[in-house]
Design an enzyme around this catalytic site. Structure first.
Site, mmCIF file in Angstrom:
data_model
loop_
_atom_site.group_PDB
_atom_site.id
_atom_site.type_symbol
_atom_site.label_atom_id
_atom_site.label_comp_id
_atom_site.label_asym_id
_atom_site.label_seq_id
_atom_site.Cartn_x
_atom_site.Cartn_y
_atom_site.Cartn_z
ATOM 1 N N SER A 63 0.876 -1.173 0.000
ATOM 2 C CA SER A 63 0.000 0.000 0.000
ATOM 3 C C SER A 63 0.907 1.214 0.000
ATOM 4 C CB SER A 63 -0.852 -0.031 1.275
ATOM 5 O OG SER A 63 -1.442 1.219 1.523
ATOM 6 N N TYR A 72 -2.164 -1.544 10.461
ATOM 7 C CA TYR A 72 -2.131 -1.687 8.995
ATOM 8 C C TYR A 72 -0.826 -1.098 8.448
ATOM 9 C CZ TYR A 72 -3.997 -1.298 4.169
ATOM 10 O OH TYR A 72 -4.209 -1.399 2.809
#
Ligand code: NAD
Length: 256
Positions: free
Chosen positions: A138, A151
């Site tokens: 990401s 995350y």
């Protein structure tokens, strides 16, 4: 770009980015295994792709489930050419509000899942003398946002895992890269919009236009197709010139 009968396993392939990549790989001639904790959706998606594709039940955080899932893949096809380790979830809270269990759940799906699935395919890929492992990172593999500590930590960790595998796999014909998307409108992101609005005390429109897209060059979401095409490019890239890399796909949100 052709996958010409290559066996491609996609974790979290029953929804969002994984599902679109499954379609893209199948259209490019790959045989796709959709490995997902949601087995009904995985089977349905594999059926929709046509003959030769398969849905497999797999919780990527469970070593036994990963082993059993890959045993089914090896029984059916005898090899794996491409692994896209993509299964993921998001939870949005301040660090001090996360319980330890929540922290571990997010980190485990992303990081343990990446490790366990890579570990499951590497011996076979080494035997074959070829293989590509793609990890779904990401922009949060490279920078942080508030409210996403586990995350962000896990996605940073994936870069380290990929680089270590790239070093170990080079001489054995196995390469690995990380795809780093910006915001993509999938169920994972749709869920966060109202949650972030509540936590930040702003409107959902501001979450989209300021928090998610504020630093893109065109205020556009990255699409599932954008990410799938990047995965296909990496899956079909013919040499070790591209290994241990991370490629950002984010409408210019992050520029390296
Ligand atoms: P999604 O919610 O549409 O799909 C996630 C899939 O993972 C689902 O099919 C779900 O059933 C599966 N899954 C969840 N837990 C699992 C587990 N323990 N074992 C196996 N499967 C499991 O989400 P998405 O947006 O398509 O996300 C896919 C990946 O892309 C994730 O790793 C996510 O972090 C990453 N990503 C997403 C975005 C975005 O904006 N959507 C941006 C960057 C990176």
């Amino acid at each position: 770009m052709t996958l010409n009968g290559k066996i491609c396993v996609i974790t979290g392939g029953a929804s969002g980015i994984g599902l679109e990549t499954a379609k893209c790989f199948a259209n490019a001639g790959g045989k796709v295994v959709i490995a997902d904790i949601n087995i009904d959706a995985a089977k349905q998606a594999a059926k929709a792709l046509g003959d030769g594709h398969m849905g497999v039940d797999m919780d990527v955080t469970d070593p036994d489930a990963v082993e059993q899932g890959f045993a089914k893949v090896f029984n059916a096809y005898g090899r794996v050419d491409v692994l896209l380790s993509n299964a993921g979830i998001q939870m949005v809270k301040r660090v001090e509000e996360f319980t330890f269990e929540e922290w571990r759940k997010v980190v485990s799906i992303h990081l343990d899942g990446a490790f366990l699935t890579a570990k499951a395919v590497l011996p076979q890929m080494y035997k074959q003398g070829s293989g590509t492992i793609l990890f779904m990172g990401s922009v949060h593999s490279l920078q942080a946002s508030a409210l996403k500590a586990p995350y962000v930590a896990a996605k940073h960790g994936i870069l380290g895992l990929a680089r270590a595998i790239a070093k170990e796999g080079g001489e054995k014909g196995v390469r690995t890269n990380v795809i780093c998307p910006g915001f993509v409108k999938t169920p994972l992101v749709e869920k966060q919009i109202p949650e972030q609005a509540k936590d930040l005390g702003i409107s959902e429109e501001d979450v989209i236009n300021k928090v998610m897209l504020g630093e893109t060059v065109d205020k556009e979401f990255t699409t599932v197709e954008d990410v799938a095409h990047t995965a296909l490019f990496l899956a079909t890239f013919p040499s070790n010139a591209l290994t241990g890399q991370s490629i950002v796909v984010s409408h210019g949100w992050r520029m390296d």
